[in-house]
Design a protein around this motif. Structure first.
Motif, short mmCIF file in Angstrom:
data_model
loop_
_atom_site.label_atom_id
_atom_site.label_comp_id
_atom_site.label_asym_id
_atom_site.label_seq_id
_atom_site.Cartn_x
_atom_site.Cartn_y
_atom_site.Cartn_z
N LYS A 266 0.61 -1.34 -0.05
CA LYS A 266 -0.03 -0.06 -0.01
C LYS A 266 0.80 1.17 0.21
CE LYS A 266 -3.85 -2.04 2.53
NZ LYS A 266 -4.61 -2.17 1.30
N GLY A 267 2.18 1.14 0.26
CA GLY A 267 2.93 2.13 0.51
C GLY A 267 3.40 3.09 -0.80
N TYR A 268 3.38 2.47 -1.98
CA TYR A 268 3.82 3.04 -3.12
C TYR A 268 2.78 3.33 -4.22
CZ TYR A 268 8.02 2.29 -0.68
OH TYR A 268 8.87 2.12 0.23
N PRO A 269 1.71 3.89 -4.16
CA PRO A 269 0.67 4.44 -5.19
C PRO A 269 1.20 4.55 -6.51
CG PRO A 269 0.34 5.72 -3.39
CD PRO A 269 1.38 5.01 -2.97
N ASP A 270 2.19 5.49 -6.28
CA ASP A 270 2.67 6.16 -7.52
C ASP A 270 4.04 5.35 -8.28
OD1 ASP A 270 0.84 7.98 -7.58
OD2 ASP A 270 1.91 8.91 -5.99
N GLY A 271 4.27 4.05 -7.69
CA GLY A 271 5.61 3.73 -8.11
C GLY A 271 6.93 3.63 -7.27
N TYR A 272 7.74 2.97 -7.47
CA TYR A 272 8.90 3.03 -6.60
C TYR A 272 10.24 2.77 -7.52
CZ TYR A 272 8.17 -2.17 -7.03
OH TYR A 272 8.20 -3.30 -7.56
N GLU A 273 11.21 3.09 -6.68
CA GLU A 273 12.62 2.84 -7.29
C GLU A 273 13.10 1.86 -6.29
OE1 GLU A 273 14.93 6.19 -7.82
OE2 GLU A 273 13.54 7.45 -9.19
#
Length: 302
Positions: A266-273
């Motif tokens: 749930k912590g990266y709704p806009d994506g992640y690196e």
């Protein structure tokens, strides 16, 4: 059209020592994505019952104050290696991040090896009881090879070689080390609360009760939880077995399902690196209470 057991036939045509990554990927992303997610959650949860592990996790506060982020980052880093492999830029970056975090603490080789063993043994035991089929010998050999490779890249020494070695190592370590620790109990309570938070609030007590019903007696004793009654255990385990029967009748999955696609992330709704996942602890500062005394050579960057 792919039939229910066709993918298992494909797996059995591969070499588990040479093609372990492909076999592991087919098994966990096509055959058992939901089950393996649950099993790996339980695998990590088991490690809290080793006081040296549970106490350190409590001291870092990662699993008591930032529980969702810790869950997300752990799942995504491990998932990156599954999806991209060990020798890609993404896979190397994920392993490097795992190693950078572990090097910030004094974690014994024995504890690290035990945690690795849980990733091999717990899925097998979960699928024996709740899977729509059991793992084949081919898959067990591939699981062992996959985690031997991961363990080597994490700098873990004296790695088990076969599935049976992983299982013996795990059982012996738990027998010798499981025990009570107040900090570990806090980590356990926080993890159970996180799992309950994924469902509507009225269901939270039910989810917590079902989670406790899945714990074996050694875990319940270590955390000093009351033993769930036979009705709670029977209903929980019966429901999972019914699910397995239903899944067996469904058409096989056509596309892989990776952990990054799970609704629990749930912590990266806009994506992640990948390079930004996890923590960047500074020795002596809260969140990194135990500076590592190991030389860098003992834990390679990738």
């Amino acid at each position: 059209m792919v039939q229910r057991y066709d993918r298992l036939k494909e797996i059995q045509r591969l070499d588990p020592e040479r093609d372990f990554l492909e076999i592991y990927r087919l098994t966990v992303t096509y055959e058992f994505p939901w089950d393996v997610t649950r099993a790996l959650e339980l695998a990590l949860y088991r490690t809290y019952a080793v006081p040296s592990i549970g106490r350190l996790l409590d001291e870092t506060a990662e699993l008591t104050e930032r529980t969702q982020k810790r869950y997300d980052d752990t799942a995504l880093l491990l998932d990156t290696v599954v999806e991209h492999g060990f020798d890609t830029e993404e896979g190397r970056t994920a392993v490097r991040r795992i190693n950078q975090m572990h090097r910030s603490y004094d974690i014994s080789n024995d504890d690290m090896r035990y945690v690795l063993c849980t990733f091999v043994v717990t899925p097998k035991r979960w699928l024996d009881e709740f899977g729509w089929r059991r793992l084949s010998d081919h898959e067990l050999r591939a699981f062992a090879a996959y985690y031997r490779t991961l363990g080597a890249r994490m700098g873990i020494k004296d790695l088990p070689q076969s599935y049976e070695d992983f299982e013996r190592t795990l059982d012996t370590y738990e027998h010798e080390h499981f025990g009570w620790d107040e900090g570990a109990r806090r980590v356990s309570d926080a993890t159970l609360a996180l799992m309950a938070s994924w469902y509507p609030a009225p269901l939270a007590p039910l989810v917590r009760g079902a989670s406790l019903a899945l714990l074996d007696d050694s875990l319940l004793r270590a955390f000093r939880y009351d033993r769930p009654g036979p009705v709670a255990r029977g209903l929980t385990r019966g429901a999972l077995r019914l699910r397995a029967r239903a899944v067996r009748l469904l058409p096989p999955r056509r596309k892989p399902h990776y952990a990054r696609q799970n609704p629990e992330i749930k912590g990266y709704p806009d994506g992640y690196e990948v390079a930004a996942l996890g923590t960047f602890p500074t020795p002596g500062v809260r969140g990194c209470p135990v500076p590592s005394h190991r030389r860098p050579a003992e834990a390679p960057a990738e």
